[in-house]
Design a protein around this motif. Structure first.
Motif, short mmCIF file in Angstrom:
data_model
loop_
_atom_site.label_atom_id
_atom_site.label_comp_id
_atom_site.label_asym_id
_atom_site.label_seq_id
_atom_site.Cartn_x
_atom_site.Cartn_y
_atom_site.Cartn_z
N ILE A 47 0.87 -1.18 0.00
CA ILE A 47 0.00 0.00 0.00
C ILE A 47 0.90 1.23 0.00
O ILE A 47 1.62 1.48 0.96
N PRO A 48 0.88 1.98 -1.11
CA PRO A 48 1.76 3.15 -1.21
C PRO A 48 1.32 4.30 -0.30
O PRO A 48 0.14 4.41 0.07
N LEU A 49 2.27 5.13 0.05
CA LEU A 49 2.03 6.36 0.79
C LEU A 49 0.83 7.09 0.20
O LEU A 49 0.72 7.26 -1.01
N GLY A 50 -0.11 7.49 1.05
CA GLY A 50 -1.27 8.27 0.61
C GLY A 50 -2.45 7.44 0.16
O GLY A 50 -3.54 7.97 -0.04
N HIS A 51 -2.27 6.12 0.02
CA HIS A 51 -3.37 5.25 -0.37
C HIS A 51 -4.05 4.70 0.87
O HIS A 51 -3.56 4.83 1.98
N LYS A 52 -5.19 4.04 0.67
CA LYS A 52 -6.02 3.59 1.78
C LYS A 52 -5.80 2.11 2.11
O LYS A 52 -5.61 1.30 1.22
N ILE A 53 -5.88 1.80 3.42
CA ILE A 53 -5.87 0.43 3.91
C ILE A 53 -7.22 0.16 4.56
O ILE A 53 -7.74 1.00 5.32
N ALA A 54 -7.82 -1.00 4.23
CA ALA A 54 -9.14 -1.35 4.76
C ALA A 54 -9.08 -1.71 6.23
O ALA A 54 -8.22 -2.49 6.65
N LEU A 55 -10.02 -1.16 7.00
CA LEU A 55 -10.13 -1.46 8.42
C LEU A 55 -11.28 -2.42 8.71
O LEU A 55 -11.37 -2.97 9.80
N VAL A 56 -12.16 -2.59 7.72
CA VAL A 56 -13.32 -3.50 7.83
C VAL A 56 -13.52 -4.19 6.49
O VAL A 56 -13.04 -3.71 5.46
N ASP A 57 -14.24 -5.31 6.49
CA ASP A 57 -14.63 -5.97 5.25
C ASP A 57 -15.79 -5.19 4.64
O ASP A 57 -16.72 -4.80 5.36
N VAL A 58 -15.75 -4.97 3.33
CA VAL A 58 -16.83 -4.25 2.64
C VAL A 58 -17.15 -4.97 1.34
O VAL A 58 -16.26 -5.43 0.63
N LYS A 59 -18.43 -5.08 1.03
CA LYS A 59 -18.90 -5.74 -0.18
C LYS A 59 -19.11 -4.74 -1.31
O LYS A 59 -19.44 -3.57 -1.07
N ALA A 60 -18.95 -5.21 -2.54
CA ALA A 60 -19.22 -4.38 -3.72
C ALA A 60 -20.64 -3.83 -3.63
O ALA A 60 -21.57 -4.53 -3.21
N GLY A 61 -20.80 -2.57 -4.01
CA GLY A 61 -22.10 -1.91 -3.98
C GLY A 61 -22.33 -1.08 -2.73
O GLY A 61 -23.19 -0.21 -2.72
N GLN A 62 -21.56 -1.36 -1.67
CA GLN A 62 -21.69 -0.58 -0.44
C GLN A 62 -21.00 0.77 -0.59
O GLN A 62 -20.10 0.93 -1.41
N SER A 63 -21.40 1.70 0.25
CA SER A 63 -20.72 2.99 0.33
C SER A 63 -19.44 2.82 1.12
O SER A 63 -19.32 1.93 1.95
N LEU A 64 -18.47 3.70 0.86
CA LEU A 64 -17.23 3.72 1.63
C LEU A 64 -17.25 4.94 2.54
O LEU A 64 -17.48 6.06 2.07
N ILE A 65 -17.01 4.71 3.82
CA ILE A 65 -17.01 5.80 4.80
C ILE A 65 -15.57 6.20 5.12
O ILE A 65 -14.75 5.38 5.54
N LYS A 66 -15.28 7.48 4.91
CA LYS A 66 -14.00 8.09 5.25
C LYS A 66 -14.33 9.54 5.63
O LYS A 66 -15.24 10.12 5.06
N TYR A 67 -13.60 10.11 6.56
CA TYR A 67 -13.92 11.44 7.11
C TYR A 67 -15.29 11.43 7.78
O TYR A 67 -15.92 12.47 7.92
N GLY A 68 -15.80 10.23 8.14
CA GLY A 68 -17.12 10.12 8.73
C GLY A 68 -18.25 10.30 7.72
O GLY A 68 -19.40 10.43 8.11
N GLU A 69 -17.92 10.28 6.42
CA GLU A 69 -18.90 10.53 5.37
C GLU A 69 -18.76 9.50 4.25
O GLU A 69 -17.71 8.89 4.07
#
Length: 98
Positions: A47-69
């Protein structure tokens, strides 16, 4: 002094942001910016600098929450420790439709 490798913007975010390169198989620690809460994750990919690492399992079609949004729509399933980027996320910045 902290040895964190990623930051989490808000409690409840699905991802953290790498503050240095993370290697596949590396056990890394991250901290939530406001509370200092620690997260411990084993990286499944480089995972390169500035990219995201998953903290939870998420399925395709779901929203992604970051910054609480909701910042976008997940296009491929991912698991804790996976690299999250344009290959598995379409950001709300672009029109991602339904």
């Amino acid at each position: 002094m902290s040895n964190h490798k990623f930051l989490v913007h808000e409690d409840g975010d699905y991802v953290g942001v790498a503050v240095s390169d993370i290697k596949s198989g590396e056990e890394v620690m991250g901290v939530e910016i406001h509370s200092g809460k620690e997260y411990h994750v084993k990286a499944n990919h480089d995972i390169p600098l500035g990219h995201k690492i998953a903290l939870v399992d998420v399925k395709a079609g779901q929203s992604l929450i970051k910054y609480g949004e909701n910042i976008g729509k997940v296009t491929q399933d991912f698991k804790v420790g996976d690299w999250v980027h344009t290959h598995n996320l379409k950001t709300a910045r672009w029109d991602y439709g339904n």
